[in-house]
Design a protein around this motif. Sequence first.
Motif, PDB file in Angstrom:
ATOM      1  N   TYR A 172      12.551  12.666 -36.678  1.00 30.61           N
ATOM      2  CA  TYR A 172      12.120  14.006 -36.314  1.00 30.61           C
ATOM      3  C   TYR A 172      13.173  14.947 -36.903  1.00 30.61           C
ATOM      4  CZ  TYR A 172       9.121  11.730 -32.854  1.00 30.61           C
ATOM      5  OH  TYR A 172       8.185  10.948 -32.241  1.00 30.61           O
ATOM      6  N   LEU A 173      12.738  16.002 -37.568  1.00 29.71           N
ATOM      7  CA  LEU A 173      13.655  16.980 -38.151  1.00 29.71           C
ATOM      8  C   LEU A 173      13.402  18.332 -37.509  1.00 29.71           C
ATOM      9  CD1 LEU A 173      13.319  16.070 -41.945  1.00 29.71           C
ATOM     10  CD2 LEU A 173      14.876  15.113 -40.269  1.00 29.71           C
ATOM     11  N   LEU A 174      14.484  19.052 -37.231  1.00 29.15           N
ATOM     12  CA  LEU A 174      14.387  20.377 -36.596  1.00 29.15           C
ATOM     13  C   LEU A 174      15.196  21.388 -37.397  1.00 29.15           C
ATOM     14  CD1 LEU A 174      14.945  19.227 -32.905  1.00 29.15           C
ATOM     15  CD2 LEU A 174      12.800  20.050 -33.887  1.00 29.15           C
ATOM     16  N   GLN A 175      14.632  22.590 -37.535  1.00 28.54           N
ATOM     17  CA  GLN A 175      15.319  23.677 -38.219  1.00 28.54           C
ATOM     18  C   GLN A 175      15.145  24.957 -37.408  1.00 28.54           C
ATOM     19  OE1 GLN A 175      13.196  23.720 -41.965  1.00 28.54           O
ATOM     20  NE2 GLN A 175      14.579  22.215 -42.877  1.00 28.54           N
ATOM     21  N   ALA A 176      16.122  25.860 -37.529  1.00 27.90           N
ATOM     22  CA  ALA A 176      16.039  27.182 -36.897  1.00 27.90           C
ATOM     23  C   ALA A 176      16.305  28.219 -37.983  1.00 27.90           C
ATOM     24  CB  ALA A 176      17.064  27.312 -35.776  1.00 27.90           C
ATOM     25  N   LEU A 177      15.317  29.114 -38.187  1.00 30.87           N
ATOM     26  CA  LEU A 177      15.406  30.074 -39.285  1.00 30.87           C
ATOM     27  C   LEU A 177      15.232  31.510 -38.805  1.00 30.87           C
ATOM     28  CD1 LEU A 177      13.224  27.702 -41.117  1.00 30.87           C
ATOM     29  CD2 LEU A 177      15.184  28.590 -42.316  1.00 30.87           C
ATOM     30  N   SER A 178      15.978  32.415 -39.438  1.00 24.51           N
ATOM     31  CA  SER A 178      15.840  33.849 -39.178  1.00 24.51           C
ATOM     32  C   SER A 178      14.608  34.360 -39.920  1.00 24.51           C
ATOM     33  CB  SER A 178      17.090  34.578 -39.675  1.00 24.51           C
ATOM     34  OG  SER A 178      17.103  34.583 -41.093  1.00 24.51           O
ATOM     35  N   PRO A 179      14.209  35.623 -39.701  1.00 20.45           N
ATOM     36  CA  PRO A 179      13.070  36.184 -40.445  1.00 20.45           C
ATOM     37  C   PRO A 179      13.300  36.182 -41.965  1.00 20.45           C
ATOM     38  CG  PRO A 179      13.519  37.533 -38.532  1.00 20.45           C
ATOM     39  CD  PRO A 179      14.640  36.536 -38.628  1.00 20.45           C
ATOM     40  N   GLN A 180      14.542  36.108 -42.404  1.00 19.56           N
ATOM     41  CA  GLN A 180      14.860  36.066 -43.832  1.00 19.56           C
ATOM     42  C   GLN A 180      14.887  34.636 -44.374  1.00 19.56           C
ATOM     43  OE1 GLN A 180      16.916  37.720 -41.520  1.00 19.56           O
ATOM     44  NE2 GLN A 180      15.895  39.659 -41.904  1.00 19.56           N
ATOM     45  N   ASP A 226      20.249  24.153 -42.439  1.00 25.03           N
ATOM     46  CA  ASP A 226      20.769  23.121 -41.548  1.00 25.03           C
ATOM     47  C   ASP A 226      19.596  22.454 -40.841  1.00 25.03           C
ATOM     48  OD1 ASP A 226      23.383  23.746 -42.214  1.00 25.03           O
ATOM     49  OD2 ASP A 226      23.561  25.217 -40.608  1.00 25.03           O
ATOM     50  N   THR A 227      19.549  21.145 -40.928  1.00 25.14           N
ATOM     51  CA  THR A 227      18.424  20.391 -40.388  1.00 25.14           C
ATOM     52  C   THR A 227      18.948  19.313 -39.453  1.00 25.14           C
ATOM     53  OG1 THR A 227      17.214  20.780 -42.448  1.00 25.14           O
ATOM     54  CG2 THR A 227      16.386  19.031 -41.016  1.00 25.14           C
ATOM     55  N   ALA A 228      18.527  19.375 -38.187  1.00 29.61           N
ATOM     56  CA  ALA A 228      18.896  18.349 -37.214  1.00 29.61           C
ATOM     57  C   ALA A 228      17.996  17.137 -37.453  1.00 29.61           C
ATOM     58  CB  ALA A 228      18.704  18.874 -35.793  1.00 29.61           C
ATOM     59  N   VAL A 229      18.598  15.954 -37.486  1.00 29.49           N
ATOM     60  CA  VAL A 229      17.850  14.721 -37.728  1.00 29.49           C
ATOM     61  C   VAL A 229      17.905  13.878 -36.459  1.00 29.49           C
ATOM     62  CG1 VAL A 229      17.671  12.653 -39.156  1.00 29.49           C
ATOM     63  CG2 VAL A 229      18.480  14.800 -40.171  1.00 29.49           C
ATOM     64  N   LEU A 230      16.732  13.595 -35.909  1.00 26.43           N
ATOM     65  CA  LEU A 230      16.631  12.783 -34.699  1.00 26.43           C
ATOM     66  C   LEU A 230      15.954  11.466 -35.055  1.00 26.43           C
ATOM     67  CD1 LEU A 230      15.216  15.546 -32.311  1.00 26.43           C
ATOM     68  CD2 LEU A 230      17.605  15.009 -32.772  1.00 26.43           C
ATOM     69  N   ASN A 231      16.398  10.387 -34.426  1.00 24.71           N
ATOM     70  CA  ASN A 231      15.740   9.108 -34.688  1.00 24.71           C
ATOM     71  C   ASN A 231      14.395   9.065 -33.959  1.00 24.71           C
ATOM     72  OD1 ASN A 231      16.119   8.191 -31.995  1.00 24.71           O
ATOM     73  ND2 ASN A 231      18.182   7.508 -32.501  1.00 24.71           N
ATOM     74  N   ALA A 232      13.645   8.001 -34.176  1.00 29.91           N
ATOM     75  CA  ALA A 232      12.271   7.916 -33.679  1.00 29.91           C
ATOM     76  C   ALA A 232      12.174   7.928 -32.150  1.00 29.91           C
ATOM     77  CB  ALA A 232      11.601   6.669 -34.232  1.00 29.91           C
ATOM     78  N   THR A 233      13.229   7.547 -31.457  1.00 32.41           N
ATOM     79  CA  THR A 233      13.173   7.521 -29.993  1.00 32.41           C
ATOM     80  C   THR A 233      13.764   8.783 -29.364  1.00 32.41           C
ATOM     81  OG1 THR A 233      15.299   6.376 -29.867  1.00 32.41           O
ATOM     82  CG2 THR A 233      13.299   5.006 -29.927  1.00 32.41           C
ATOM     83  N   GLN A 234      14.447   9.570 -30.144  1.00 32.08           N
ATOM     84  CA  GLN A 234      15.087  10.787 -29.647  1.00 32.08           C
ATOM     85  C   GLN A 234      14.191  11.974 -29.989  1.00 32.08           C
ATOM     86  OE1 GLN A 234      18.741  11.586 -31.630  1.00 32.08           O
ATOM     87  NE2 GLN A 234      19.341  13.226 -30.265  1.00 32.08           N
ATOM     88  N   LYS A 235      13.581  12.585 -28.995  1.00 32.09           N
ATOM     89  CA  LYS A 235      12.641  13.676 -29.244  1.00 32.09           C
ATOM     90  C   LYS A 235      13.147  15.026 -28.739  1.00 32.09           C
ATOM     91  CE  LYS A 235       8.541  10.768 -29.058  1.00 32.09           C
ATOM     92  NZ  LYS A 235       7.213  10.611 -28.473  1.00 32.09           N
ATOM     93  N   THR A 236      14.396  15.076 -28.304  1.00 31.48           N
ATOM     94  CA  THR A 236      14.943  16.309 -27.743  1.00 31.48           C
ATOM     95  C   THR A 236      16.291  16.610 -28.379  1.00 31.48           C
ATOM     96  OG1 THR A 236      13.839  15.857 -25.655  1.00 31.48           O
ATOM     97  CG2 THR A 236      15.613  17.460 -25.595  1.00 31.48           C
TER      98      THR A 236
END
Length: 186
Positions: free
Chosen positions: A72-80, A99-109
């Motif tokens: 699972y990958l997570l990103q946080a972006l500004s309007p720009q 910057d991209t947070a990388v979570l393994n298959a069992t970690q969903k938070t």
Amino acid sequence: MTTFLFLVQLLFIGTLIIPAYAQTERCNLLLNATSSNFTVIVTPEAYKANTAYTVKIDDDRNLTNSNNVTKYLLQALSPQNVSVGEWDVVDTDNCSSIDTAVLNATQKTANWTSPGSNVSSVEIRAYIIFADKYATFKTVPLNKESETTTAPPNTTPNSVPVVQSSSFFIAVIQLPLLLVTSKLLS
């Protein structure tokens, strides 16, 4: 002796290229990701500076390939479209300066802390990477409390940013430099 130094340099270069390839492959999957309807819960729901958020991915769609989730990958972006805030996770990637947070298959938070600067809103992007090299995504906008509306948020972005990695480029540039250095030392 020269042959030994050359082999050591090749092994060193290999250790640089393999992680760069793995990162590039993962980041490249984001280019062709398709919008999906899985659930992303961000708590709290309104944007505030210097605030800790919990981001949870909930995919309860009974997909036949849901057991084949690899990351699972997570990103946080500004309007720009600039990466903002800080993810509190063990594994991160830098996909085209995002910057991209990388979570393994069992970690969903994951936990994310908003920046202290004055940002009007933030878009949280969540990606699911499947074993068959397929990716889906969903976005959740975070607006300042005074800017929130009762209309449902648009969960499909107009475009996914181009994701490229420069790690492979750096590894390729280092190869001639290492070869020249070995010739100078021998």
